[in-house]
Enzyme design. Structure first.
Site, PDB file in Angstrom:
ATOM      1  N   ASP A 192      -1.990  12.354  -9.200  1.00 42.38           N
ATOM      2  CA  ASP A 192      -0.499  11.576  -8.525  1.00 42.38           C
ATOM      3  C   ASP A 192      -1.127  10.368  -8.117  1.00 42.38           C
ATOM      4  OD1 ASP A 192       1.839  11.001  -7.176  1.00 42.38           O
ATOM      5  OD2 ASP A 192       1.935  12.664  -6.422  1.00 42.38           O
TER       6      ASP A 192
ATOM      7  N   GLU B  21      -2.188   8.396  -9.337  1.00 41.07           N
ATOM      8  CA  GLU B  21      -2.856   6.887 -10.636  1.00 41.07           C
ATOM      9  C   GLU B  21      -2.740   5.756 -10.592  1.00 41.07           C
ATOM     10  OE1 GLU B  21       0.376   8.267  -9.071  1.00 41.07           O
ATOM     11  OE2 GLU B  21       1.054   5.876  -8.267  1.00 41.07           O
TER      12      GLU B  21
ATOM     13  N   ARG C  58      -4.770   4.144  -7.751  1.00 38.00           N
ATOM     14  CA  ARG C  58      -5.887   3.408  -7.929  1.00 38.00           C
ATOM     15  C   ARG C  58      -6.320   3.617  -9.301  1.00 38.00           C
ATOM     16  NH1 ARG C  58      -7.473   8.210  -4.086  1.00 38.00           N
ATOM     17  NH2 ARG C  58      -5.602   7.845  -3.272  1.00 38.00           N
TER      18      ARG C  58
ATOM     19  N   LYS D  63       5.775  15.633  -8.741  1.00 37.68           N
ATOM     20  CA  LYS D  63       5.859  15.823  -7.182  1.00 37.68           C
ATOM     21  C   LYS D  63       7.376  16.394  -7.421  1.00 37.68           C
ATOM     22  CE  LYS D  63       5.080  10.248  -7.243  1.00 37.68           C
ATOM     23  NZ  LYS D  63       4.347  10.648  -4.421  1.00 37.68           N
TER      24      LYS D  63
ATOM     25  N   LYS E 266       0.207  -3.175  -7.859  1.00 37.81           N
ATOM     26  CA  LYS E 266       0.277  -1.455  -8.741  1.00 37.81           C
ATOM     27  C   LYS E 266       1.628  -1.888  -9.675  1.00 37.81           C
ATOM     28  CE  LYS E 266       0.944   2.884  -7.930  1.00 37.81           C
ATOM     29  NZ  LYS E 266       0.752   3.868  -6.887  1.00 37.81           N
TER      30      LYS E 266
HETATM   31  N1  BES Z   1       2.429   5.608  -5.760  1.00 39.13           N
HETATM   32  C1  BES Z   1       2.480   7.069  -4.876  1.00 39.13           C
HETATM   33  C2  BES Z   1       2.339   6.855  -3.288  1.00 39.13           C
HETATM   34  C3  BES Z   1       4.074   6.623  -2.445  1.00 39.13           C
HETATM   35  C4  BES Z   1       4.529   7.829  -1.772  1.00 39.13           C
HETATM   36  C5  BES Z   1       4.503   5.334  -2.536  1.00 39.13           C
HETATM   37  C6  BES Z   1       4.870   7.454  -0.945  1.00 39.13           C
HETATM   38  C7  BES Z   1       5.702   5.696  -1.712  1.00 39.13           C
HETATM   39  C8  BES Z   1       6.075   6.470  -0.845  1.00 39.13           C
HETATM   40  C9  BES Z   1       1.241   7.245  -4.759  1.00 39.13           C
HETATM   41  O1  BES Z   1       1.140   7.150  -6.727  1.00 39.13           O
HETATM   42  C10 BES Z   1       0.537   9.006  -4.902  1.00 39.13           C
HETATM   43  O2  BES Z   1       1.351   9.494  -5.360  1.00 39.13           O
HETATM   44  N2  BES Z   1      -0.234   9.137  -4.079  1.00 39.13           N
HETATM   45  C11 BES Z   1      -0.332  10.474  -3.399  1.00 39.13           C
HETATM   46  C12 BES Z   1      -2.534  10.341  -2.781  1.00 39.13           C
HETATM   47  C13 BES Z   1      -2.856  12.129  -3.261  1.00 39.13           C
HETATM   48  C14 BES Z   1      -1.992  12.541  -4.291  1.00 39.13           C
HETATM   49  C15 BES Z   1      -4.130  11.650  -2.594  1.00 39.13           C
HETATM   50  C16 BES Z   1      -0.121  10.306  -2.606  1.00 39.13           C
HETATM   51  O3  BES Z   1      -0.041   9.964  -1.171  1.00 39.13           O
HETATM   52  O4  BES Z   1       0.667  11.835  -2.062  1.00 39.13           O
HETATM   53 ZN    ZN Z   2       2.735   5.857  -7.471  1.00 40.44          ZN
HETATM   54 MN    MN Z   3       1.422   8.851  -7.548  1.00 43.76          MN
END
Ligand code: BES
Ligand code: ZN
Ligand code: MN
Length: 495
Positions: free
Chosen positions: A343, A345, A347, A273, A261
């Site tokens: 968010d 993104e 996947r 965020k 990724k």
């Molecule tokens: N890049 C983030 C995941 C992340 C969170 C990495 C904290 C490092 C530290 C990912 O893109 C994300 O935002 N995931 C969301 C998914 C949700 C919207 C289903 C998440 O984990 O909140």
């Molecule tokens: Zn991310």
């Molecule tokens: Mn994200």
């Protein structure tokens, strides 16, 4: 790229500026390790007491990776580092060497220092641990703190001239260099490292180790239908890229496919965020950094395995052209996806790359991603999640991680989670509710790797970036998580 110290093997402690020796636990007492008897006697005489006692009085202990700096003798500094139980594992030595070298590189000095590292490393795997720990503990991103750091490390071992020891040194240097390179990419801010410049860096690296390399720019992505990468990248003025790396040595029997990724910054997009969640999101390309850097190390070491890497690179921004929740995207290969949250993104870009690499029918597909906060909630900041289609694949990766000294824990991919991804308007929705978010993400990804291809997913969201104080060989910032496991795995599948 960072300058790591020059490291070599020597038979005996020399005249370096700094000497590192170990303190180990054995039969209820603490013993100094790594000093010949005459040297130990000379030091005991100079300090007026046995070294173990001096170290203990100054707060040192045999606890693994605890360090104490002793008063200088004739301008020469001595660091005593805890090893733990005297029956040392490679990881114990890696951590001890890392902690000691972190102390050495922080010393006040008017010129870069030479360090002798004497931890009684004999076995090749332990020696490799010492080499990796020393280099990783010396790592610094941009030498902005004005300290001169460490220029050379001499690892003291009775086996310095043996071919097994030389090979251990070479492999340790190769792996540590790859980890350092991944760390520096992760640490580079997103206004400098964005899809186009990251792709340029990967191309440069690929050429230096003679890897095949191919880059899709936004027009190429459009032409070939990479709808996930395009949607995620569309909110940013910095357009997305997809990079393919190919390493195909003669005689290779196993084809390993790696996908990383590469979100160069994750704002969350329209699902913006909160402020706290944004501060570390330059690290959202850690999977791509690990995969690209590991493949370079695998090629450089001439490991006999075919490796294909895909790095989908995009910046997830919020703007008038950003993709929205409820948008329906057509992914590479034709699957339609209803975006449930901008968010989520990662996947989407990974799905395109997984579908693409699966066309080659590799023996094993592994994807590496800072994918979910849910994985961090489940396993904390130092342990990565591993989800696999079958347990044999999971065990193969867990064994490689153990050899490499990285922490992974297997999580399940529950079959019923597929139901959360049902959509009324597309083949698939990109997410469900908040429960078991790491697992739902894995189920989504699995839809893009057709069975029966073996597949595993590494969620490194927690350990990829260390926002806290450094510990043993791990600095603050990018950690290079997964590089060592991927390199160890490449070696394992050649057998
Ligand atoms: N890049 C983030 C995941 C992340 C969170 C990495 C904290 C490092 C530290 C990912 O893109 C994300 O935002 N995931 C969301 C998914 C949700 C919207 C289903 C998440 O984990 O909140
Ligand atoms: Zn991310
Ligand atoms: Mn994200």
């Amino acid at each position: 790229m960072p300058n790591l110290p020059v490291i070599s093997l020597v038979n005996a402690v020399g005249k370096d500026d700094v000497l590192v020796v170990g303190l180990a636990k054995t039969a209820g007492s603490e013993v100094v390790v790594g000093l010949p008897d005459d040297a130990a006697a000379a030091l005991a005489k100079a300090y007026g007491r046995p070294l173990a006692e001096v170290a203990r009085d100054l707060g040192g202990s045999a606890k693994n990776a605890e360090t104490v700096l002793l008063p200088a003798l004739d301008g020469k500094r001595l660091i005593v580092v805890g090893l733990g139980d005297i029956d040392v594992s490679p990881e114990q030595v890696r951590r001890a060497a890392g902690a000691a070298l972190r102390v050495a590189s922080g010393l006040k000095a008017d010129r870069p220092l030479g360090v002798s590292l004497s931890l009684d490393a004999i076995e090749p795997q332990v020696l490799k641990g010492a080499v990796e720990g020393a280099l990783l503990g010396s790592y610094r991103y941009r030498d902005s703190d004005g300290k001169p750091g460490v220029a050379t490390v001499s690892v003291v071992t009775p086996n310095a001239r043996k071919p097994e020891a030389r090979l251990a040194l070479e492999l340790g240097v190769g792996t540590a260099t790859a980890v350092a390179r991944a760390r520096t990419w992760v640490n580079t801010p997103a206004n400098e490292l964005y899809p186009e410049t990251f792709a340029d860096e990967i191309v440069k690296l690929a050429k230096s180790v003679k890897l095949g390399v191919e880059v899709w720019d936004e027009k190429g992505l459009e032409k070939d239908g990479f709808g996930g990468i395009l949607a995620v990248g569309n909110g940013s003025a910095r357009k997305p890229r997809l990079v393919k790396l190919s390493y195909a040595p003669r005689g290779a029997k196993f084809h390993l496919a790696l996908v990383g990724k590469g979100i160069t910054f994750d704002t969350g997009g329209v699902n913006l965020k909160p402020a706290d969640g944004l501060t570390t999101m330059k690290s959202d390309m850690s999977g791509a950094a690990a995969v690209a850097s590991a493949i370079a190390a695998i090629a450089d070491a001439g490991v006999k395995v075919k490796v294909t890497g895909y790095l989908p690179l995009a910046e997830n921004m919020l703007s008038g052209t950003a993709y929205r929740p409820s948008d329906v995207l057509t992914m590479y290969g034709g699957t339609t996806v209803e975006n449930f949250n901008s968010d989520a993104e990662g996947r989407l870009v990974m799905a395109d790359a997984l579908a693409k690499v699966s066309e080659e029918r590799p023996n094993l597909v592994i994807d590496v991603a800072t994918l979910t906060g849910a994985c961090v909630v489940a396993l904390g900041e130092r342990v990565a999640g591993l989800m696999a289609r079958d347990d044999e694949t999971a065990d193969l990766i867990l064994d490689a991680a153990e050899v490499a000294g990285e922490l992974f824990w297997q999580l399940p991919i529950p079959e019923e989670a597929r139901g959360k991804l049902d959509s009324k308007v597309a083949d698939l929705k990109s997410g469900g509710d908040r429960w078991g978010g790491a697992l739902t993400a894995a189920v989504f990804l699995s839809q893009f790797v057709p069975e029966p291809i073996a597949w595993a997913h590494l969620d490194i969201a927690g350990p990829a970036f260390n926002p806290h104080a450094p510990y043993h060989y791990v600095p603050e910032g990018g950690t290079g998580m997964a590089v060592r496991t991927l390199v160890a795995l490449a070696h394992a599948v050649t057998n």
